[in-house]
Write a protein that holds these residues in place. Structure first.
Motif, PDB file in Angstrom:
ATOM      1  N   LEU A 104      16.414   1.417   2.345  1.00  0.00           N
ATOM      2  CA  LEU A 104      17.018   1.759   0.955  1.00  0.00           C
ATOM      3  C   LEU A 104      17.357   3.132   0.679  1.00  0.00           C
ATOM      4  N   LYS A 115      15.345   1.925  13.064  1.00  0.00           N
ATOM      5  CA  LYS A 115      15.072   2.798  12.067  1.00  0.00           C
ATOM      6  C   LYS A 115      15.670   4.194  12.261  1.00  0.00           C
ATOM      7  N   TYR A 127      -1.950   9.047   7.226  1.00  0.00           N
ATOM      8  CA  TYR A 127      -1.891   8.007   6.049  1.00  0.00           C
ATOM      9  C   TYR A 127      -2.007   6.672   6.644  1.00  0.00           C
ATOM     10  N   VAL A 146       0.994  -1.067  -0.157  1.00  0.00           N
ATOM     11  CA  VAL A 146      -0.025  -0.165  -0.055  1.00  0.00           C
ATOM     12  C   VAL A 146       1.032   1.147  -0.015  1.00  0.00           C
ATOM     13  N   THR A 182       8.338   4.710   7.980  1.00  0.00           N
ATOM     14  CA  THR A 182       8.960   5.183   9.046  1.00  0.00           C
ATOM     15  C   THR A 182       8.129   5.689  10.077  1.00  0.00           C
ATOM     16  N   GLU A 207      12.361   0.243   6.329  1.00  0.00           N
ATOM     17  CA  GLU A 207      13.122   0.159   5.079  1.00  0.00           C
ATOM     18  C   GLU A 207      14.470   1.020   5.206  1.00  0.00           C
ATOM     19  N   ASP A 251      -3.676   7.372  -5.659  1.00  0.00           N
ATOM     20  CA  ASP A 251      -3.472   8.241  -6.776  1.00  0.00           C
ATOM     21  C   ASP A 251      -3.663   7.589  -7.782  1.00  0.00           C
ATOM     22  N   VAL A 300      -1.325  -0.793  -4.376  1.00  0.00           N
ATOM     23  CA  VAL A 300      -2.167  -0.038  -4.149  1.00  0.00           C
ATOM     24  C   VAL A 300      -1.782   1.606  -3.802  1.00  0.00           C
TER      25      VAL A 300
HETATM   26  N1  LIG Z   1      12.066   7.692   0.044  1.00  0.00           N
HETATM   27  C1  LIG Z   1      12.992   7.054   1.011  1.00  0.00           C
HETATM   28  O1  LIG Z   1      14.073   6.936   0.503  1.00  0.00           O
HETATM   29  C2  LIG Z   1      12.784   5.936   2.115  1.00  0.00           C
HETATM   30  C3  LIG Z   1      13.523   5.322   2.725  1.00  0.00           C
HETATM   31  C4  LIG Z   1      13.138   4.526   3.969  1.00  0.00           C
HETATM   32  C5  LIG Z   1      12.009   4.719   4.395  1.00  0.00           C
HETATM   33  N2  LIG Z   1      11.150   5.627   4.159  1.00  0.00           N
HETATM   34  C6  LIG Z   1       9.778   5.851   4.689  1.00  0.00           C
HETATM   35  O2  LIG Z   1       8.872   5.105   3.781  1.00  0.00           O
HETATM   36  C7  LIG Z   1       7.532   5.806   3.951  1.00  0.00           C
HETATM   37  C8  LIG Z   1       7.132   6.024   2.344  1.00  0.00           C
HETATM   38  O3  LIG Z   1       8.101   6.911   1.850  1.00  0.00           O
HETATM   39  P1  LIG Z   1       8.191   7.233   0.352  1.00  0.00           P
HETATM   40  O4  LIG Z   1       9.481   7.973   0.043  1.00  0.00           O
HETATM   41  O5  LIG Z   1       8.190   5.905  -0.571  1.00  0.00           O
HETATM   42  O6  LIG Z   1       6.757   8.260  -0.056  1.00  0.00           O
HETATM   43  P2  LIG Z   1       5.905   8.579  -0.846  1.00  0.00           P
HETATM   44  O7  LIG Z   1       5.403   9.990  -0.728  1.00  0.00           O
HETATM   45  O8  LIG Z   1       6.978   8.559  -2.205  1.00  0.00           O
HETATM   46  O9  LIG Z   1       5.002   7.651  -1.334  1.00  0.00           O
HETATM   47  C9  LIG Z   1       3.810   7.422  -0.362  1.00  0.00           C
HETATM   48  C10 LIG Z   1       2.525   7.054  -1.345  1.00  0.00           C
HETATM   49  O10 LIG Z   1       1.500   6.463  -0.500  1.00  0.00           O
HETATM   50  C11 LIG Z   1       0.453   6.986  -1.117  1.00  0.00           C
HETATM   51  N3  LIG Z   1      -0.841   6.986  -0.212  1.00  0.00           N
HETATM   52  C12 LIG Z   1      -1.097   7.776   0.730  1.00  0.00           C
HETATM   53  N4  LIG Z   1      -2.123   7.234   1.287  1.00  0.00           N
HETATM   54  C13 LIG Z   1      -2.500   6.158   0.466  1.00  0.00           C
HETATM   55  C14 LIG Z   1      -3.627   5.428   0.820  1.00  0.00           C
HETATM   56  N5  LIG Z   1      -4.535   5.855   2.113  1.00  0.00           N
HETATM   57  N6  LIG Z   1      -3.718   4.350   0.214  1.00  0.00           N
HETATM   58  C15 LIG Z   1      -2.986   4.041  -0.586  1.00  0.00           C
HETATM   59  N7  LIG Z   1      -1.807   4.870  -0.841  1.00  0.00           N
HETATM   60  C16 LIG Z   1      -1.661   6.089  -0.249  1.00  0.00           C
HETATM   61  C17 LIG Z   1       0.598   8.136  -1.779  1.00  0.00           C
HETATM   62  O11 LIG Z   1      -0.270   8.570  -2.960  1.00  0.00           O
HETATM   63  C18 LIG Z   1       2.150   8.092  -2.356  1.00  0.00           C
HETATM   64  O12 LIG Z   1       2.129   7.530  -3.679  1.00  0.00           O
HETATM   65  C19 LIG Z   1       7.826   7.082   4.693  1.00  0.00           C
HETATM   66  O13 LIG Z   1       7.537   6.666   5.890  1.00  0.00           O
HETATM   67  C20 LIG Z   1       9.264   7.168   4.682  1.00  0.00           C
HETATM   68  O14 LIG Z   1       9.856   7.939   5.824  1.00  0.00           O
HETATM   69  C21 LIG Z   1      11.506   6.318   2.677  1.00  0.00           C
END
Ligand SMILES: NC(=O)c1ccc[n+]([C@@H]2O[C@H](COP(=O)([O-])OP(=O)(O)OC[C@H]3O[C@@H](n4cnc5c(N)ncnc54)[C@H](O)[C@@H]3O)[C@@H](O)[C@H]2O)c1
Length: 440
Positions: A153, A204, A98, A6, A121, A151, A32, A29
């Protein structure tokens, strides 16, 4: 295994694609619909090296599909990964709305035993919160477990990192759930640490905060080097050879940006405060980082004087190389400061320009580094993309109005640049060491 992922951002899409590639069936999922459509057409909504190929292959082979229907994805899957964003609120605490919304919907959709794995996170205690929300919303008493699987990455090498993680952390209060996740990761043959929910959640933040600490630490050292004729690059190199310290994250420069470090350090500071502990250490990491952009622009001002009527060219805009992510990018603050001071700003970034363009339409966006340098009074390296490593600086110097080079990432050799006729500033690298006298 049938899994639902998700959130199809940097973490979710990469997770879905990699697990599909390992032979699982992944339903990705997102709320958007445009992202979902793009993914189903084989077009990744984010830039990440290698992602498009992997996405297309797994779509073609029928192991991956994207949908907006979360309930359907939950009903079809044994394991549900939560990978939605946890952005900071105005106070700096992570906004869990979210995560909460997804947990509620998972609760309503439960049609049998599920393992709900949190990859977002989130502060310690969120696993319990997700459990409570699911319990409140389930319509039948189906069992489920909540697991924390943070995560690690890095954007820009997300596929590689997901296939080759240094460690896989699995926090679960029920060993049955933990073993199922171990099974999912087993093909990667990487070290796994199985622990409880709270420990995994803290791992984390403790990891990200430590990396941010290293960056702020070396930047604090850089400031001292600049005032004493020392070279922070050599200081960091020598420090890094000590195996207890290591070279990683010990590069002085403009500091950290991106969607993780700034928000995670801030969130951790809030968490320790909530437990009546002293957040000073974490706040200092942020304060040192926050000052970097201003200090860098001050260096440009010192050299050029009044910035009104001057042109500053920026190389790189993304918060780091190999990504189009500009969240908390240092470039944004630098552009704002330069524009406020009346400078004309030109910029080039291989992939991040469209995102910055919507925030700063007044910047002149260029087709390459050479166009940025034309008639510029100063050229500033902001993001160390590979294509900036071997530029033809002879050509650049000839087209600039004044040959001033500000190296925000210490990418270039100061001596070579000075020989080529540039005024060169590198972070924590004295202009001319012979001009300094140490104060005792
Ligand atoms: N980006 C990174 O490098 C990274 C690395 C490790 C951990 N994280 C953590 O992972 C999490 C996600 O980060 P990201 O960078 O992938 O975020 P992102 O903003 O790129 O993606 C989040 C996605 O979730 C979707 N979303 C929101 N509400 C939703 C719902 N109710 N149902 C379905 N989809 C929904 C949004 O539309 C969006 O596409 C965060 O907590 C972040 O701190 C990110």
């Amino acid at each position: 295994m049938k899994i639902a992922v998700v959130g199809t951002g940097y973490v979710g899409l990469v997770t879905g694609v990699v697990f599909a590639d390992l032979g699982n069936e992944a339903l990705c999922v997102d709320i958007d619909a445009a992202k979902v459509d793009a993914i189903n057409k084989g077009q990744s909504p984010i830039y990440e090296p290698g992602l498009d190929d992997l996405l297309q292959r797994n779509l073609e082979e029928g192991r991956l599909r994207a949908t907006t229907d979360l309930a359907h994805a939950v009903r079809e899957s044994e394991v549900v990964f939560i990978c939605v964003g946890t952005p900071p609120t105005d106070t700096g605490e992570p906004d869990l709305k979210y995560v909460d919304a997804v947990a509620a919907e998972i609760g309503r959709a439960l049609n049998g035993y599920k393992i709900v794995v949190n990859k977002s996170t989130v502060p310690v205690g969120t696993g319990d919160r997700v459990r409570r929300i699911i319990e409140q919303h389930r319509t039948e008493p189906h069992e489920f477990d909540v697991v924390s699987n943070p995560e690690f990455l890095r954007e820009g090498s997300a596929i590689h990192d997901t296939l080759n993680p240094d460690r896989i952390v699995i926090g679960a209060d029920n060993p049955r759930a933990a073993m199922k996740i171990v099974e999912l990761y087993a093909p990667l043959e990487r070290p796994m640490l199985i622990t409880n929910l709270a420990t995994a959640e803290i791992i984390k933040y403790a990891s990200n905060t430590f990396l941010a600490l290293k960056i702020s630490y070396i930047n604090a050292i850089a400031d001292l080097c600049e005032r004493t004729g020392a070279d922070v690059v050599q200081v960091a190199k020598a420090m890094g050879y000590d195996q207890r310290i290591g070279h990683a994250f010990l590069q002085a420069g403009l500091g950290f940006g991106g969607s993780c470090f700034p928000k995670d350090v801030q969130a951790f500071a809030h968490t320790v405060q909530r437990y009546q502990l002293d957040p000073t250490l974490f706040q200092t990491i942020l304060d040192i980082n926050h000052a970097r952009a201003g200090q860098f622009v001050a260096q440009i001002r010192n050299r050029l004087g009044e910035l009104q009527g001057k042109t500053v060219g920026l190389l790189g805009l993304a918060f780091k190389p190999n990504t189009d992510d500009i969240r908390e990018a240092r470039a944004l603050e630098i552009i704002r400061l330069l524009l406020d001071a009346g400078a004309t700003v030109k910029a080039y970034d291989p992939v991040a320009m469209p995102r910055v363009q919507s925030l700063f339409p007044q910047v002149h966006y260029c087709r390459n580094a050479y166009e940025v340098a034309e008639n510029a009074d100063a050229l500033a390296l902001i993001t160390e993309w590979n294509e900036f490593r071997q530029l033809n600086f002879e050509r650049i110097r000839q087209t600039m109005r004044q040959p001033n080079l500000f190296d925000g990432r210490n990418l270039y050799d100061p001596q070579r640049m000075r020989k080529l006729g540039f005024y060169y500033y590198g972070v924590g690298r004295a202009a001319d060491p012979s001009e300094f006298k140490t104060v005792l």
